[in-house]
Structure formats: structure tokens, C-alpha cells
Design a protein around this motif. Structure first.
Motif, PDB file in Angstrom:
ATOM      1  N   ALA A 147       0.848  -1.196   0.000  1.00  0.00           N
ATOM      2  CA  ALA A 147       0.000   0.000   0.000  1.00  0.00           C
ATOM      3  C   ALA A 147       0.884   1.246   0.000  1.00  0.00           C
ATOM      4  N   GLY A 158      -5.810   2.748  -2.988  1.00  0.00           N
ATOM      5  CA  GLY A 158      -4.412   2.347  -3.033  1.00  0.00           C
ATOM      6  C   GLY A 158      -3.572   2.921  -1.919  1.00  0.00           C
ATOM      7  N   ASP A 192      -6.922  -2.030   0.829  1.00  0.00           N
ATOM      8  CA  ASP A 192      -5.621  -1.422   1.094  1.00  0.00           C
ATOM      9  C   ASP A 192      -5.131  -1.738   2.501  1.00  0.00           C
TER      10      ASP A 192
END
Length: 642
Positions: A147, A158, A192
Motif C-alpha cells: 500500500a 491504493g 488497502d
């Protein structure tokens, strides 16, 4: 006084200790011996994914995306002076031993300064030394993995927002009984957050000097913040195979997507977006040796729309069934497997291999609900089918308290006992209850597997260690009845045997029939079938009522509060737990002539009475009772092997 400088070590490791440094010791305290060889701090990382595998060296570095962040403080257990203030530690393959602070490819000296360290006034990352005037050091670390970590702002897709590590809050900060802060926080979407790695805190103690932790490698064990869950079904219905399984997304909605689902009700939810608070509730020298010592825990603070009521898995993979099929099944692997070893799993994609779906933890747990429709297909070649609708079950929350680094497998077993109905318009619930095998595997420190029957109520059995559908002798087996309080008056234990060549099998329904209709001699029930083969159900001793799963039996070494029955089988065989859902009623009692047959009579005082032997005869001065209403009973088969 002679003062010598001495470097100390870092390493992150999983199970095996890495090699130790020299026994040389340095500091400003003349009570400690010194010598002249100097060794720099070095890092050697291992990381454990959510599997039983553990990784070292470059493999571990890849999973950590070649970086972790550490804060280290020193003091006397109450004071904290910062040594490492959110230092970046980076891995570069092939650079081991190129500097005195890098012996395994990990370097922190001269590396980029983390934004949190910059904010705190750190201008450069420099080498550090053990200070023997401090009695202990505490080290906290995490890795953002793949991440993208941000230090401020709102995380986009993300990204994860990770706060500065603050060891002063290591034990967690509560408000109104709820954790609001901790050593650090991690915020983002589930996909994430699942990429992040956390580690238990490491404490190094100066004393006693003969076995000091100083001047040795400081070892972290990284594990994924995420957990993994998979579900599968198999069936044991005599004379039928099972196909056309349809899952529900809630208590009333059958899914039309062809996928498997679990759902929650009431206030229970699945986490999907928000902030995890990482804290260490059990620290300090007085807790050394405690099972929870320095363990990282997670509290979740949901964002808006940060929870969901349904967890979706993939479609059932009937091709995974292999050769385990009924002889008379139609061609094609479109039926459920017939044993736990050939269970039909849901899912399996490149994103979720081995049928696991990545989830983010919920340490408080949630009751897992499953509801399915399915079709029974006769294996006698006739093509007869029975459609079963709305079979349900619950996995108790204590067995679904998902923790980081754990992998959970829930096996659902369909037997002829189902609480589904074969006619949704008129009912009643037909074949008896589905039974669910819920297997929970803790991937680092042990194995927890539970088997849950789906009845009204559900019954869950648990014993420490892998069971593979069977328990072991001398293991402590715990039995929990969902939503009920067990006592000596409503919980019973039996053993069951079945002669070879019998016209039946051992299952919850056949045992219930033997107890209801079998001949009773005071210790056992016997029912003989058309093949002249007998099933014998015998009362067993050793069942007790307990209020917790003992720490030694718990999967992570922490006792679990529970109302349960417990027994420890000394011999292999098939055991049967009986829960008396409703006690039977009795008449006011009568005396009988001496010699009168006692078949069907009971003795005793109070609500619970003892059944007389069928071969017994009445004696003078005893009051005998007949049942006026039958009780309701729920059974659970428990297999035990050597």
C-alpha cells in the motif's frame, strides 16, 4: 571510569532466533564488563503472511515492500526517551555487510527521513547505541507493505493513512470503554488495509546481565493486518447427493449471483472501511510470561458506510470434489463432496488463491449466519429429487472473532438432519438440522478448529489443535449450545457403537431414534435393525459444566469466557452430546404392585427424573412416574480417534 561505545542489533524474525552478536557490553555503568570489539546495529527481517509459511531474507523483504518503520524508546519501564523516532528501515538486496549497520541487506543509517520523523525535528537517520543506564528498551514497528502510505490527509484508493508511532500510547487510550487511540493508527479501504503488516512489540531488558537482551538482535515478527476466510460444504445424506445450492444474502433474500454468502443480523457487522487502532494492552516486566505479553491488538473505528452486513465469496467449485462421489450419481462433478477432505469450496481466483477471501479483522466477533436452499438427488438411479428450502445455521461470535494473521475455514456439513423445509408453503421444517463444521486455523501459533451443528439451537464443539473432522483422546473437548445456558440437568453424554452390516449409519437422527425407541437396561439403549445389527447408545461419565475455555486450551493462550460443557475422552470412539431443549412432563406418580414391569416408568424427585430399566420390576415404597409430554432434544455426534 572507562567508557566504551557498543552497537546493538535489530532483526525481525518469525520463529527461529537469528545469530546473536558478541557478548561484549558497553555503557557508562562500571558494573558492566566491556571489551573493545564494536558491532553496528543491523536488521534482519522475517515476515509471516496469512499462511503457515514464514519468510526470511529477500522473501520477507518483498512482502514488506522492502521497508518498515520503527520507533524505539528507552527508560526504566515508566519513563520513555525516544531513540528511534519513526525511522525508515530499507532493504536492498546484495548490500549485506557493506556497512557496519547493515549485515543482512537492511539499512537505516542515512536513509530517507520519514515524514513523521521530519515533523518531529529529525534531520537525518543516524546510528544508535545501547545505553546501559536504561533498564529497558521498547520497540514498535509496522510495514505499509504494497500500500502507499501517507502521513496526512484522506487516503485515496491504493493508499493508507498511518499515524506516527507513539509509544506513550502503547497500552491504548479509552473513552467510555472504547479505544480511541493507540500506539499508531492505520486508515483506509479494506483492500488497502489488507496490504499492511503489523508486529508485536519487542522489549529488551538489561538485567540480569548474564542473559541480558542488550547487544543482541531485536527481533520483530511481522504478520499481515488482514485475515483470510473461506467456506465449503459437504454432505452425508444416505441415499442422496446434493446440488443446486443457493445462498441467502440475508434472512429472506436468496441470492441470484451464484455465489456463496454469509450474513450478520442485529448490531453485528463486517468491517470494510475505517481506522484501525493498534495497541498493546499487556506490557511491562510484571507481565513477562503472560500469553498476551506485548501482543498487538486492533480496535476498529468505522468510517461512514464503513461496515456491511453480507460477506460474499465465490461460486461453489464443484470440480474440487475429486473422486469422492456416490456410485449412482449422474455423470459430472456437479454435486457436493461427501467428506470433509473432499468438501466443495467457494471461490478460488488469482486474487484469492486456495479459496481464501481476504478480510480485515473484527476482534469483537460477529455471529455468522448461513441460509441455503439445495436439492437432494436420489442415488438409486430413479432420478427422484427433494428440494430443501431455507436451511439455516449460526457460527457463534467467539469462533468468528477474526484476528490479523489468522486464516479461517468454515466447513458446513449437510446431513439428513436439516431445519430447511421441503414445502415452503406448509412446512414443517424437514429432514432435521443441517450440521456445520466450522474450522478455524490460526496460522502462526497454533490451530483452532470448531464443529458447529445447525439446529435450533446450534451446537459447537471445540478442542485445541487440528482435528480434521475428528478429535483426539485426552484432549479437552468443549461443547457450547448457542443461546442456551448449560447445566447438569440439561446436558448429557453418551457413546455409540454400530455393528458392521447395519442398515443405518451413526448420525444425529439415528441416535435420537435409538434413545427414543431402543431397549433400555439402565445404562444403554439398544435398537436392532432389519439386518439384525444393533446400534448401542451408552451413558458416559466425565461431562462437566465450565465457565471458560482454559488458557492452555485456547488457540492464542488467552482464556475465553464461555458457558459450556466439557469432557476429556480417554478412549477412541463415537460420542454423543445431548442437550435437553425442553424437559418432559410427568404425571403425579403412583405406587405399583411388587413385580410390575417398569418399562416406560421413571423415578426421582424434581424436574429431572431417571428412566427405569425395561427389565426392572417395581418394589414396595417407591413412587413411579409416566411421561405426559415428551421432551425436546438436540444431539451432536463427536468423533474421537487415538
Amino acid at each position: 571510569m572507562k567508557t566504551m561505545k557498543k552497537y546493538f542489533y535489530f532483526a525481525t524474525a518469525a520463529v527461529l532466533m537469528a545469530g546473536c552478536s558478541s557478548d561484549s557490553i558497553v555503557g557508562d555503568n562500571p558494573d558492566f564488563p566491556v571489551n573493545s570489539d564494536l558491532q553496528a546495529i543491523s536488521f534482519n527481517s522475517t515476515g509471516a503472511a496469512t499462511t503457515r509459511a514464514e519468510y526470511t531474507g529477500a522473501q520477507a523483504a518483498e512482502r514488506l515492500n522492502k521497508n518498515f518503520v520503527v520507533q524505539g524508546v528507552k527508560g526504566d519501564g515508566t519513563t520513555q526517551d525516544i531513540v528511534y523516532n519513526n525511522y525508515n528501515v530499507n532493504f536492498v538486496d546484495g548490500t549485506a555487510n557493506t556497512t557496519t549497520s547493515n549485515t543482512a541487506g537492511w539499512e537505516y543509517v542515512g536513509q530517507s527521513v520519514h515524514p513523521h520523523a521530519t515533523t518531529a525535528g529529525i534531520g537525518a537517520q543516524s546510528i544508535k547505541y545501547w545505553d546501559y543506564s536504561a533498564s529497558q528498551y521498547d520497540f514498535i514497528a509496522y510495514s505499509a507493505g504494497t500500500a502507499t502510505a501517507i502521513a496526512t490527509g484522506t487516503p485515496a484508493a491504493g493508499q493508507v493513512l498511518i499515524s506516527a508511532i507513539d509509544a506513550s500510547k502503547m497500552n491504548g487510550v479509552k473513552s467510555g470503554g472504547v479505544y480511541t487511540d493507540g500506539a499508531y493508527t492505520v486508515e483506509g479501504e479494506a483492500t488497502d488495509l489488507a496490504k499492511v503488516y503489523i508486529a508485536d512489540m519487542v522489549t529488551a531488558y538489561r538485567d540480569p546481565i548474564a542473559t541480558t537482551d542488550y547487544n543482541k538482535e531485536v527481533e520483530f515478527k511481522f504478520r499481515s493486518l488482514s485475515a483470510k476466510v473461506r467456506i465449503a460444504l459437504y454432505e452425508t445424506v444416505p441415499g442422496y447427493s446434493v446440488n443446486n445450492v443457493v445462498f441467502y444474502t440475508d434472512g429472506s433474500t436468496a441470492a441470484n449471483d451464484g455465489k456463496a454468502h454469509l450474513y450478520t443480523t442485529g448490531s453485528d457487522v463486517f468491517n470494510k472501511k475505517g481506522k484501525y487502532i493498534v495497541y498493546f494492552p499487556t506490557t511491562g516486566s510484571s507481565n513477562r510470561g503472560a500469553t498476551d505479553y506485548n501482543k498487538a491488538h486492533l480496535a476498529f473505528e468505522a468510517a461512514a458506510s464503513g461496515t456491511e452486513k453480507t460477506k460474499t465469496f465465490g461460486a461453489l467449485d464443484y470440480t474440487n470434489k475429486g473422486a469422492d462421489k456416490e456410485v449412482a450419481e449422474a455423470t459430472g462433478k456437479i454435486y457436493l463432496g461427501r467428506s470433509s477432505n473432499a468438501a466443495t469450496f467457494a471461490g478460488n481466483t488469482s486474487e484469492n488463491p486456495n479459496y481464501y477471501t481476504v478480510v480485515i479483522p473484527n476482534e469483537t466477533g460477529a455471529v455468522l449466519n448461513l441460509k441455503v436452499n439445495y436439492t437432494l438427488v436420489s442415488t438409486d438411479g430413479s432420478g427422484e429429487v427433494i428440494n430443501v428450502t431455507g436451511a439455516t445455521a449460526q457460527v457463534p461470535a467467539i469462533y468468528a472473532a477474526w484476528k490479523s494473521g489468522y486464516a479461517y475455514t468454515y466447513l458446513f456439513k449437510i446431513s439428513q438432519n436439516t431445519n430447511g423445509v421441503t414445502n415452503p408453503s406448509t412446512g414443517p421444517a424437514g429432514l432435521y438440522p443441517i450440521t456445520f463444521d466450522a474450522v478455524v486455523t490460526e496460522t502462526e501459533d497454533g490451530v483452532q478448529e470448531t464443529i458447529t451443528t445447525v439446529a435450533e439451537p446450534s451446537i459447537t464443539t471445540y478442542a485445541k489443535g487440528a482435528i480434521n473432522d475428528e478429535y483426539k483422546t485426552s484432549s479437552n473437548i468443549y461443547v457450547m449450545v448457542n443461546g442456551a445456558t448449560l447445566s447438569a440437568t440439561n446436558a448429557n453424554l453418551y457413546t455409540v457403537t454400530l455393528a458392521d452390516g447395519a442398515a443405518q449409519t451413526v448420525n444425529e437422527a439415528s441416535v435420537a431414534n435409538a434413545i427414543k425407541n431402543g431397549a433400555w437396561d439402565g445404562t444403554k439403549f439398544t435398537v436392532t435393525d432389519a439386518n439384525t445389527k444393533s446400534m448401542v447408545v451408552t451413558t458416559a461419565d466425565g461431562l462437566s459444566i465450565v465457565t471458560e475455555i482454559a488458557a492452555a486450551d485456547a488457540p492464542d493462550g488467552n482464556a475465553i469466557t464461555i458457558n459450556a460443557a466439557k469432557f476429556t475422552p480417554s478412549a477412541a470412539g463415537t460420542y454423543v452430546f445431548e442437550y435437553v431443549k425442553t424437559q418432559p412432563g410427568y404425571d403425579s406418580g403412583t405406587t405399583l404392585e411388587t413385580g410390575t414391569s417398569l418399562k416406560g416408568y421413571y423415578t426421582g424427585t424434581g424436574e429431572v427424573k431417571t428412566r427405569c430399566s425395561d427389565a426392572g420390576t417395581a418394589v414396595v415404597g417407591t413412587t413411579y412416574y409416566k411421561q405426559t409430554t415428551a421432551g425436546e432434544y438436540v444431539y451432536k455426534i463427536i468423533k474421537v480417534v487415538e
